[in-house]
Write an enzyme that holds these catalytic residues in place. Sequence first.
Site, PDB file in Angstrom:
ATOM      1  N   ARG A   1       0.947  -1.314  -0.067  1.00  0.00           N
ATOM      2  CA  ARG A   1       0.009  -0.105  -0.018  1.00  0.00           C
ATOM      3  C   ARG A   1       0.632   1.269   0.132  1.00  0.00           C
ATOM      4  NH1 ARG A   1      -3.938  -1.062   4.702  1.00  0.00           N
ATOM      5  NH2 ARG A   1      -4.907   0.976   4.240  1.00  0.00           N
TER       6      ARG A   1
ATOM      7  N   ASN B   1      -8.142   8.641   7.768  1.00  0.00           N
ATOM      8  CA  ASN B   1      -7.494   7.890   6.743  1.00  0.00           C
ATOM      9  C   ASN B   1      -5.985   7.848   7.309  1.00  0.00           C
ATOM     10  OD1 ASN B   1      -9.639   8.140   5.361  1.00  0.00           O
ATOM     11  ND2 ASN B   1      -9.225   9.671   3.980  1.00  0.00           N
TER      12      ASN B   1
ATOM     13  N   ASP C   1      -3.493   7.582   4.791  1.00  0.00           N
ATOM     14  CA  ASP C   1      -2.860   7.609   3.627  1.00  0.00           C
ATOM     15  C   ASP C   1      -1.801   8.935   3.527  1.00  0.00           C
ATOM     16  OD1 ASP C   1      -4.439   9.866   2.884  1.00  0.00           O
ATOM     17  OD2 ASP C   1      -5.882   8.236   1.788  1.00  0.00           O
TER      18      ASP C   1
ATOM     19  N   HIS D   1      -6.541   6.922  13.347  1.00  0.00           N
ATOM     20  CA  HIS D   1      -6.278   5.652  13.026  1.00  0.00           C
ATOM     21  C   HIS D   1      -4.806   5.395  12.433  1.00  0.00           C
ATOM     22  CE1 HIS D   1     -10.786   4.741  12.295  1.00  0.00           C
ATOM     23  NE2 HIS D   1     -10.486   4.631  13.516  1.00  0.00           N
TER      24      HIS D   1
ATOM     25  N   CYS E   1       7.542   0.310  17.210  1.00  0.00           N
ATOM     26  CA  CYS E   1       8.105  -0.932  17.740  1.00  0.00           C
ATOM     27  C   CYS E   1       6.905  -1.518  18.496  1.00  0.00           C
ATOM     28  CB  CYS E   1       9.251  -0.474  18.694  1.00  0.00           C
ATOM     29  SG  CYS E   1       9.821  -1.954  19.504  1.00  0.00           S
TER      30      CYS E   1
ATOM     31  N   CYS F   1      13.509  -2.518  15.315  1.00  0.00           N
ATOM     32  CA  CYS F   1      13.489  -1.188  15.999  1.00  0.00           C
ATOM     33  C   CYS F   1      14.693  -0.509  16.212  1.00  0.00           C
ATOM     34  CB  CYS F   1      12.799  -1.270  17.372  1.00  0.00           C
ATOM     35  SG  CYS F   1      12.816   0.233  18.418  1.00  0.00           S
TER      36      CYS F   1
ATOM     37  N   GLY G   1     -16.897  11.684   3.076  1.00  0.00           N
ATOM     38  CA  GLY G   1     -16.451  10.402   2.555  1.00  0.00           C
ATOM     39  C   GLY G   1     -16.446   9.259   3.605  1.00  0.00           C
TER      40      GLY G   1
ATOM     41  N   SER H   1     -18.155   6.022   5.654  1.00  0.00           N
ATOM     42  CA  SER H   1     -19.383   5.238   5.770  1.00  0.00           C
ATOM     43  C   SER H   1     -19.924   4.993   7.318  1.00  0.00           C
ATOM     44  CB  SER H   1     -18.950   3.672   5.490  1.00  0.00           C
ATOM     45  OG  SER H   1     -18.032   3.115   6.498  1.00  0.00           O
TER      46      SER H   1
ATOM     47  N   GLU I   1     -23.331   8.301  -1.292  1.00  0.00           N
ATOM     48  CA  GLU I   1     -24.339   7.465  -0.775  1.00  0.00           C
ATOM     49  C   GLU I   1     -24.669   7.713   0.766  1.00  0.00           C
ATOM     50  OE1 GLU I   1     -22.677   3.556  -0.770  1.00  0.00           O
ATOM     51  OE2 GLU I   1     -21.923   3.576  -2.818  1.00  0.00           O
TER      52      GLU I   1
HETATM   53  C1  BJW Z   1     -16.981   8.873  -1.076  1.00  0.00           C
HETATM   54  C2  BJW Z   1     -16.412   8.795  -2.459  1.00  0.00           C
HETATM   55  C3  BJW Z   1     -16.211  10.059  -2.959  1.00  0.00           C
HETATM   56  C4  BJW Z   1     -16.892   6.753  -1.887  1.00  0.00           C
HETATM   57  N1  BJW Z   1     -16.204  11.083  -2.169  1.00  0.00           N
HETATM   58  N2  BJW Z   1     -17.222   9.773  -0.491  1.00  0.00           N
HETATM   59  C5  BJW Z   1     -19.008   1.076  19.539  1.00  0.00           C
HETATM   60  C6  BJW Z   1     -20.334   0.453  18.709  1.00  0.00           C
HETATM   61  C7  BJW Z   1     -19.748  -0.594  17.985  1.00  0.00           C
HETATM   62  C8  BJW Z   1     -18.497  -1.199  17.909  1.00  0.00           C
HETATM   63  C9  BJW Z   1     -17.346  -0.402  18.329  1.00  0.00           C
HETATM   64  C10 BJW Z   1     -17.955   0.786  19.149  1.00  0.00           C
HETATM   65  N3  BJW Z   1     -16.739   1.238  19.936  1.00  0.00           N
HETATM   66  C11 BJW Z   1     -15.576   0.530  19.372  1.00  0.00           C
HETATM   67  C12 BJW Z   1     -15.926  -0.470  18.317  1.00  0.00           C
HETATM   68  C13 BJW Z   1     -15.352  -1.415  17.951  1.00  0.00           C
HETATM   69  C14 BJW Z   1     -14.678  -1.188  16.587  1.00  0.00           C
HETATM   70  C15 BJW Z   1     -15.822  -0.525  15.637  1.00  0.00           C
HETATM   71  O1  BJW Z   1     -16.071   0.335  15.328  1.00  0.00           O
HETATM   72  N4  BJW Z   1     -16.304  -1.721  14.992  1.00  0.00           N
HETATM   73  C16 BJW Z   1     -17.649  -1.592  13.864  1.00  0.00           C
HETATM   74  C17 BJW Z   1     -17.072  -1.889  12.656  1.00  0.00           C
HETATM   75  C18 BJW Z   1     -18.631  -2.579  14.572  1.00  0.00           C
HETATM   76  N5  BJW Z   1     -13.921   0.005  16.716  1.00  0.00           N
HETATM   77  C19 BJW Z   1     -12.392  -0.321  17.004  1.00  0.00           C
HETATM   78  O2  BJW Z   1     -11.990  -1.368  17.483  1.00  0.00           O
HETATM   79  C20 BJW Z   1     -11.625   0.882  17.376  1.00  0.00           C
HETATM   80  N6  BJW Z   1     -10.965   0.793  18.477  1.00  0.00           N
HETATM   81  C21 BJW Z   1     -11.473   0.966  19.683  1.00  0.00           C
HETATM   82  O3  BJW Z   1     -12.535   1.503  19.554  1.00  0.00           O
HETATM   83  O4  BJW Z   1     -10.739   0.986  20.638  1.00  0.00           O
HETATM   84  C22 BJW Z   1     -11.195   0.870  22.091  1.00  0.00           C
HETATM   85  C23 BJW Z   1     -11.796  -0.292  22.304  1.00  0.00           C
HETATM   86  C24 BJW Z   1     -10.653  -1.343  22.250  1.00  0.00           C
HETATM   87  C25 BJW Z   1     -11.053  -2.662  22.393  1.00  0.00           C
HETATM   88  C26 BJW Z   1     -12.173  -2.808  22.939  1.00  0.00           C
HETATM   89  C27 BJW Z   1     -13.246  -1.641  22.920  1.00  0.00           C
HETATM   90  C28 BJW Z   1     -13.032  -0.620  22.744  1.00  0.00           C
HETATM   91  C29 BJW Z   1     -10.519   1.034  16.364  1.00  0.00           C
HETATM   92  C30 BJW Z   1     -10.984   1.101  14.847  1.00  0.00           C
HETATM   93  C31 BJW Z   1      -9.669   0.875  13.899  1.00  0.00           C
HETATM   94  C32 BJW Z   1     -10.080   0.920  12.553  1.00  0.00           C
HETATM   95  N7  BJW Z   1      -9.275   0.460  11.764  1.00  0.00           N
HETATM   96  C33 BJW Z   1      -9.279   0.658  10.160  1.00  0.00           C
HETATM   97  C34 BJW Z   1      -7.886  -0.175   9.539  1.00  0.00           C
HETATM   98  C35 BJW Z   1      -6.734   0.901   9.484  1.00  0.00           C
HETATM   99  C36 BJW Z   1      -5.613   0.314   8.875  1.00  0.00           C
HETATM  100  C37 BJW Z   1      -5.673  -0.176   7.356  1.00  0.00           C
HETATM  101  O5  BJW Z   1      -5.734   0.952   6.962  1.00  0.00           O
HETATM  102  O6  BJW Z   1      -5.715  -1.042   6.773  1.00  0.00           O
HETATM  103  O7  BJW Z   1      -9.408   1.767   9.764  1.00  0.00           O
HETATM  104  S1  BJW Z   1     -10.815  -0.206   9.608  1.00  0.00           S
HETATM  105  C38 BJW Z   1     -11.148   0.959   8.306  1.00  0.00           C
HETATM  106  O8  BJW Z   1     -12.102   1.500   8.363  1.00  0.00           O
HETATM  107  C39 BJW Z   1      -9.921   2.152   8.448  1.00  0.00           C
HETATM  108  C40 BJW Z   1     -10.864   3.365   8.212  1.00  0.00           C
HETATM  109  O9  BJW Z   1     -10.398   4.461   8.838  1.00  0.00           O
HETATM  110  C41 BJW Z   1     -12.067   3.011   9.015  1.00  0.00           C
HETATM  111  C42 BJW Z   1     -13.312   3.606   8.347  1.00  0.00           C
HETATM  112  O10 BJW Z   1     -13.757   3.473   7.187  1.00  0.00           O
HETATM  113  P1  BJW Z   1     -14.039   4.645   6.108  1.00  0.00           P
HETATM  114  O11 BJW Z   1     -13.087   5.698   6.116  1.00  0.00           O
HETATM  115  O12 BJW Z   1     -15.478   5.205   6.620  1.00  0.00           O
HETATM  116  O13 BJW Z   1     -14.123   4.054   4.720  1.00  0.00           O
HETATM  117  P2  BJW Z   1     -15.290   3.132   4.037  1.00  0.00           P
HETATM  118  O14 BJW Z   1     -14.353   2.397   2.986  1.00  0.00           O
HETATM  119  O15 BJW Z   1     -15.845   2.141   5.199  1.00  0.00           O
HETATM  120  O16 BJW Z   1     -16.389   3.951   3.492  1.00  0.00           O
HETATM  121  C43 BJW Z   1     -15.944   4.830   2.490  1.00  0.00           C
HETATM  122  C44 BJW Z   1     -17.014   5.946   2.236  1.00  0.00           C
HETATM  123  O17 BJW Z   1     -16.735   6.839   1.280  1.00  0.00           O
HETATM  124  C45 BJW Z   1     -18.432   5.379   1.581  1.00  0.00           C
HETATM  125  O18 BJW Z   1     -19.494   5.917   2.605  1.00  0.00           O
HETATM  126  C46 BJW Z   1     -18.573   5.916   0.259  1.00  0.00           C
HETATM  127  O19 BJW Z   1     -19.919   6.074  -0.058  1.00  0.00           O
HETATM  128  C47 BJW Z   1     -17.802   7.073   0.288  1.00  0.00           C
HETATM  129  N8  BJW Z   1     -17.240   7.510  -1.016  1.00  0.00           N
HETATM  130  N9  BJW Z   1     -16.496   7.564  -3.023  1.00  0.00           N
HETATM  131  C48 BJW Z   1     -16.868  11.056  -0.850  1.00  0.00           C
HETATM  132  N10 BJW Z   1     -15.680  10.288  -4.172  1.00  0.00           N
END
Ligand code: BJW
Length: 279
Positions: A110, A142, A144, A159, A167, A185, A225, A227, A253
């Site tokens: 990536r 993001n 990136d 994130h 490390c 490290c 942007g 979800s 969306e």
């Molecule tokens: C456009 C477009 C254009 C297209 N213009 N728009 C409360 C309730 C339920 C669950 C939880 C909660 N609190 C915590 C949780 C657990 C969990 C969670 O949320 N789970 C849910 C999925 C159910 N959260 C966590 O685990 C977080 N940690 C945490 O809460 O710690 C405390 C804790 C720890 C332990 C136990 C309990 C609490 C950490 C979350 C980390 C997310 N990591 C990722 C991966 C990063 C690494 C990598 O890059 O590989 O982060 S997951 C992935 O999703 C990435 C993103 O930042 C994140 C969000 O995604 P995003 O940015 O919304 O992208 P998409 O693809 O989903 O959506 C794109 C959107 O763009 C769409 O809507 C399109 O329509 C739109 N679009 N083209 C404008 N041109």
Amino acid sequence: MTKGESIFYCHEKAQKARMILLRFLCLFVAKDLSATIAGMQISEELRRRFAEAERVLVLTGAGISAESGVPTFRGGGNTAVWKGMRFDVISSAEMVERDLPAVWEWFDYRRNFMDSILPNPAHYEIARWQERFPDFTLVTQNVDGLHQKAGSRDVVELHGNVWRARCTVCGLGHDMSQSARPDACPSCGHELRPDVVLFGEMLPRGAFEFASSKAASCDLCFVIGTSALVYPAAGLPGIARAAGAYVCEVNPERTPLSDLCDEVITGKAGEVVPRIGAQ
Ligand code: BJW
């Protein structure tokens, strides 16, 4: 001036007035058309709020980088995969434990891919907003680094960032934006991992607390942007709304947040965002 001349003059005056009115009408129609291009509608209310806002918070997600060529996570029916693995499997804390070299392969790929990618008009416009408002906070999910590439400063990265490693033992961060990834490290010799936040992992210390305090005191909040499925990031617009801010979503969306927002602009960030600022 004779009676005839005076009538002519009045006609001429009326004609001039008509032309001025017509020009005004054209301007209005053009303005309205530009506001509704591709079905997007930027309300007068938002234009007024934007002109008067003092404290602005912007939350961005993967969609803002889509027009730069960075794939979103959940676009195309949740099909983001790497070598047959769903992204939430390869980008998981469990995989870091089980197969760190595979995780690095995914992140090296990536970084390599993102190296040549450029910010789009939405990133650049948001970078301009930091000069426009007395209190401006950009919070991104993001990893990136495109906001910074576009000139944004003090970006709150909830994130992490693919251009950093940390490390697994001492936690020391290592910048990889100018140099290759070290094998271990540089401080303690233990394994490095990508400095990103995976599911179930804690966000960087203080990042969400800072973002939520800014959400609680902003008067205008943009959600661009994302979800809005991943928490706690997806909770920020709710905090802003509860505190009385005007909340505007930009997304092609609808999302689970759409109903909470005061205004939803349906469209691509790269097309919509520059129009919000162009008043
Ligand atoms: C456009 C477009 C254009 C297209 N213009 N728009 C409360 C309730 C339920 C669950 C939880 C909660 N609190 C915590 C949780 C657990 C969990 C969670 O949320 N789970 C849910 C999925 C159910 N959260 C966590 O685990 C977080 N940690 C945490 O809460 O710690 C405390 C804790 C720890 C332990 C136990 C309990 C609490 C950490 C979350 C980390 C997310 N990591 C990722 C991966 C990063 C690494 C990598 O890059 O590989 O982060 S997951 C992935 O999703 C990435 C993103 O930042 C994140 C969000 O995604 P995003 O940015 O919304 O992208 P998409 O693809 O989903 O959506 C794109 C959107 O763009 C769409 O809507 C399109 O329509 C739109 N679009 N083209 C404008 N041109």
